[in-house]
Design a protein around this motif. Structure first.
Motif, short mmCIF file in Angstrom:
data_model
loop_
_atom_site.label_atom_id
_atom_site.label_comp_id
_atom_site.label_asym_id
_atom_site.label_seq_id
_atom_site.Cartn_x
_atom_site.Cartn_y
_atom_site.Cartn_z
N ASP A 278 -14.81 61.01 9.10
CA ASP A 278 -14.07 62.22 9.46
C ASP A 278 -14.56 63.40 8.64
O ASP A 278 -14.19 63.55 7.48
N SER A 279 -15.39 64.22 9.24
CA SER A 279 -15.82 65.47 8.60
C SER A 279 -14.80 66.59 8.79
O SER A 279 -14.90 67.64 8.16
N GLY A 280 -13.82 66.35 9.66
CA GLY A 280 -12.91 67.40 10.08
C GLY A 280 -13.35 68.06 11.38
O GLY A 280 -12.61 68.84 11.96
N GLY A 281 -14.58 67.74 11.83
CA GLY A 281 -15.08 68.40 13.04
C GLY A 281 -15.34 69.87 12.77
O GLY A 281 -15.72 70.26 11.66
N LEU A 282 -15.12 70.71 13.75
CA LEU A 282 -15.34 72.15 13.56
C LEU A 282 -14.35 72.74 12.56
O LEU A 282 -14.65 73.76 11.93
N SER A 283 -13.20 72.11 12.39
CA SER A 283 -12.26 72.49 11.32
C SER A 283 -12.69 71.74 10.06
O SER A 283 -12.01 70.85 9.56
N ASN A 328 -15.85 61.75 13.92
CA ASN A 328 -15.45 63.15 14.10
C ASN A 328 -16.43 64.07 13.36
O ASN A 328 -16.34 64.25 12.15
N LEU A 329 -17.39 64.62 14.10
CA LEU A 329 -18.44 65.44 13.50
C LEU A 329 -18.54 66.79 14.21
O LEU A 329 -18.19 66.91 15.39
N PRO A 330 -19.05 67.82 13.50
CA PRO A 330 -19.28 69.12 14.14
C PRO A 330 -20.66 69.16 14.79
O PRO A 330 -21.63 68.65 14.24
N SER A 331 -20.74 69.74 15.95
CA SER A 331 -22.03 69.95 16.62
C SER A 331 -21.78 70.87 17.81
O SER A 331 -20.64 71.28 18.07
N GLY A 332 -22.83 71.14 18.56
CA GLY A 332 -22.68 71.98 19.74
C GLY A 332 -21.83 71.37 20.82
O GLY A 332 -21.32 72.08 21.69
N SER A 333 -21.66 70.04 20.76
CA SER A 333 -20.85 69.37 21.78
C SER A 333 -19.46 69.00 21.28
O SER A 333 -18.68 68.36 21.99
N ALA A 334 -19.12 69.40 20.05
CA ALA A 334 -17.83 69.02 19.47
C ALA A 334 -16.67 69.74 20.16
O ALA A 334 -16.82 70.85 20.69
N PHE A 335 -15.51 69.07 20.14
CA PHE A 335 -14.33 69.75 20.69
C PHE A 335 -13.88 70.84 19.72
O PHE A 335 -14.20 70.83 18.54
N ARG A 336 -13.14 71.82 20.27
CA ARG A 336 -12.86 73.07 19.55
C ARG A 336 -11.36 73.31 19.41
O ARG A 336 -10.59 72.89 20.28
N PRO A 337 -10.93 74.02 18.38
CA PRO A 337 -9.56 74.54 18.37
C PRO A 337 -9.34 75.42 19.59
O PRO A 337 -10.18 76.24 19.94
N GLY A 338 -8.24 75.20 20.27
CA GLY A 338 -7.95 75.94 21.49
C GLY A 338 -8.25 75.16 22.75
O GLY A 338 -7.79 75.53 23.84
N ASP A 339 -9.01 74.05 22.64
CA ASP A 339 -9.25 73.20 23.81
C ASP A 339 -7.95 72.54 24.26
O ASP A 339 -7.04 72.30 23.45
#
Length: 516
Positions: A278-283, A328-339
Motif C-alpha cells: 500500500d503506497s497510498g495510491g495517488l493519495s 495499491n500503487l500510483p500510475s497513469g492508470s490508478a484510480f483517483r480521488p473523485g472517482d
C-alpha cells in the motif's frame, strides 16, 4: 517454518539425561516464589536447593521471568537449569512463559521441562503455542536455506520434552497437537505478511493460498482480473488499477470430513484484506509510512492461516475464506480521488482518498458473500485504520459488531487464544458523514463532516452497508497485525494476529444443523 519438535514424556525423571537445559517452574506466592511441579525433585537430583537460589536472585515467579542456574560440575546431566516464572498459572501466563523460554534456549539442542506438569489441557496447549511462536524467525539473510548450498543456521531449540503428570497424560498429547497445529497456522500467516512485496504480488498470494489448500484438503477458486471484470468487482479492480500486477479474489472452502451427506451445517464466512503493498495510491503516503506496508495484507494472511488448520483441529462447521488481494500503487492508470466506482451488487461509492483502499476491496468481498454464500455469520479482518491504533495501541484490535452474542463469542475466543480484542461502538449518528452528493456512499467523510472524527467507526459503518442483514463482525487489526519489536509470543513484523482468535472461535462454534 522450521520449529522445535515437541514430545510428551510421562513417568521419567526430568533429570534423566539427554537434555542440554532443564526448565522447572516457579510461581507467585505471598512471600516470594513458590516451587512448581518437578522443581524439588530436580533440585534433589542435582544436589541444589533451587527454591533458595530463586529467592537469592530475588525472583518473584512472574509470568515469563527466567532465572538461569549454570551447572558447572562436568558430571552434571545438563549444562543449565532455568527457573521459569508461571505467574498465576493461567493459559495466558503459560503461553508467555513458553515464548520467553523458547527465546532463551534458541541455540540449544534439547530442552526438558516440567513447566506444564500440573497444567490442564488449555495450559498445555497455550504453553506449546508459546514455545513455537517464541521460536519464530523470518530471515532472508545469506545463511538461510539454499544459500551457497550451506545448511541454514537453526533459530530454535532442536527438541523439547514436556514432562507431564501421569494422571494428565491422556489429555496432554492432544493438547500439544492442537497447540502445534495452531502455532503452525500463525507462523504461516507471519511468513505471508513478512515476505517482501517485490515477491508478494496478488498472484503470488493466491498461489500460496492454493498450495496451502492442497495440503489442508480445502477447495480453492481464484478470480483473476478478467474474472473480476466479468463479475462486477469494481472495488478490487479500482484499487489494483494502478499496478501492473493485477488483483485477485481468493476463495477457500472447508467442509468437515465427517459431515453427514446433505447436512445443513452452519456456514461461517471469513473475509480478509489482502493489500500486498500500500503506497497510498495517488493519495501517496510519506516514505516512512510505506516501510511496513508489505504487511497490509495481514488480515488476509490471518484468514489463510486459520483456514490451513481447520481440518487438523476438527472444526465442525462449514467455513469459506475470501481474501481480496490487490496492490495499491500510483500510475497513469490508478484510480483517483473523485472517482465513482460500482461495487459488486451495484452500490456506487465516491472515492475521496485512495489511501483508504482497504474498505473498498473488503466491500466487494462482503457483498459477494451476502449475495451468493448464504452465511450464518460473516467476520472480516483488516489492518484498516490508524484511528484504531490510536484508540487501542498496537497491542489490541478493535471489534465492531451490532450482535451481542457474536461479540461475546469473539471476546471469549480472544481471552482463550491470546489475540487481544476490545469491543468498540457502532455509532449510527455518524453514518450521515458518509453521504455523497454523487453516489450511494462516500467511503470516507467529506470535508464538512471531518469534525465527526472516529475514523475506525466510520470505516466500520461503511463496511456494514455491504453485509445485508447478516450477523457480522469487523476486526480492525491495524495495531497488533504488525509490531516493531518482540513482545511475549508475538514477534517483530507480521504477528499472525487473528489466527488464534478465529480458530478458538470456530472450534467452539455450535455445529448443530441450521434452522433457517
Amino acid at each position: 517454518m522450521a520449529r522445535p519438535a515437541v514430545h510428551v514424556v510421562v513417568g521419567k525423571p526430568l533429570v534423566s539425561g539427554g537434555a542440554d537445559v532443564l526448565a522447572v517452574p516457579i510461581s507467585q506466592g505471598p512471600d516470594g516464589p513458590v516451587a512448581g511441579p518437578g522443581l524439588a525433585a530436580a533440585g534433589s537430583a542435582l544436589g541444589l536447593d533451587l527454591l533458595a537460589l530463586a529467592r537469592r536472585e530475588k525472583a518473584r515467579g512472574d509470568a515469563a521471568e527466567i532465572v538461569a542456574i549454570p551447572l558447572t560440575d562436568p558430571a552434571a546431566p545438563a549444562e543449565q537449569v532455568l527457573l521459569v516464572g508461571t505467574g498465576d498459572g493461567s493459559p495466558t501466563a503459560l503461553r508467555r512463559a513458553g515464548a520467553a523460554l523458547a527465546r532463551r534456549v534458541r541455540s540449544r539442542e534439547r530442552l526438558a521441562t516440567s513447566v506444564v506438569a500440573g497444567a490442564g489441557p488449555d495450559g498445555v496447549r497455550a504453553f506449546t503455542e508459546g514455545l513455537v511462536l517464541g521460536s519464530y524467525a523470518f530471515s532472508l539473510r545469506g545463511d538461510t536455506p539454499n544459500a551457497n548450498g550451506a545448511a541454514p543456521k537453526r533459530d530454535h531449540v532442536g527438541a523439547v520434552d514436556l514432562h507431564v503428570d501421569g494422571r494428565r497424560a491422556g489429555a496432554a498429547g492432544p493438547a500439544v497437537e492442537r497447540g502445534l497445529r495452531t502455532a503452525d497456522a500463525v507462523c504461516l500467516a507471519r511468513d505471508l505478511a513478512n515476505t517482501p512485496s517485490a515477491e508478494k504480488t496478488p498472484a503470488w498470494l493466491a498461489a500460496q493460498a492454493k498450495k496451502m489448500a492442497g495440503r489442508a484438503g480445502l477447495d480453492v477458486e481464484i478470480w483473476e482480473p478478467a474474472d473480476l471484470e466479468a463479475g462486477g468487482f469494481g472495488g478490487i479492480l479500482a484499487v489494483g488499477a494502478g499496478s501492473s500486477r493485477g488483483p485477485r479474489l481468493i476463495r477457500l472452502e472447508y467442509t468437515p470430513a465427517d459431515a453427514p451427506a446433505g447436512a445443513a451445517l452452519p456456514h461461517v464466512v471469513l473475509v480478509g484484506k489482502g493489500i500486498t503493498f500500500d503506497s497510498g495510491g495517488l493519495s501517496l503516503k510519506p516514505s516512512d509510512g510505506m516501510v511496513a506496508m508489505k504487511a497490509d495484507m495481514a488480515g488476509g494472511a490471518a484468514v489463510i492461516g486459520a483456514m490451513s488448520a481447520l481440518r487438523a483441529l476438527g472444526v465442525g462447521v462449514r467455513v469459506t475464506g475470501l481474501v481480496a488481494a490487490a496492490e495499491n500503487l500510483p500510475s497513469g492508470s490508478a484510480f483517483r480521488p473523485g472517482d465513482v466506482i460500482t461495487h459488486y451488487g451495484g452500490t456506487t461509492v465516491e472515492v475521496l482518498n485512495t489511501d483508504a483502499e482497504g474498505r473498498l476491496v473488503l466491500a466487494d468481498a462482503l457483498a459477494y458473500a451476502d449475495a451468493n454464500l448464504d452465511p450464518d455469520v460473516i467476520v472480516d479482518l483488516a489492518t484498516l485504520t490508524g484511528a484504531a491504533t490510536l484508540a487501542l495501541s498496537r497491542r489490541m484490535a478493535a471489534l465492531f459488531t451490532p450482535d451481542d452474542r457474536l461479540a461475546k463469542a469473539l471476546l471469549a475466543a480472544s481471552d482463550a487464544g491470546g489475540d487481544r480484542l476490545w469491543r468498540m461502538p457502532l455509532v449510527d449518528e455518524y453514518l450521515p458523514a458518509l453521504d455523497s452528493p454523487v453516489a450511494d456512499l462516500a467511503h470516507v467523510p467529506h470535508q464538512q463532516h471531518r469534525k465527526v472524527q472516529g475514523g475506525a467507526i466510520t470505516a466500520a459503518l461503511f463496511l456494514r452497508e455491504f453485509v445485508g442483514r447478516r450477523p457480522w463482525a469487523h476486526i480492525d487489526m491495524a495495531g497488533p497485525g504488525k509490531i516493531d519489536g518482540d513482545e511475549h509470543e508475538n514477534t517483530k513484523g507480521g504477528t499472525g494476529y487473528g489466527v488464534r482468535l478465529l480458530l478458538r472461535w470456530l472450534e467452539a462454534y455450535p455445529a448443530k444443523a441450521r434452522t433457517r
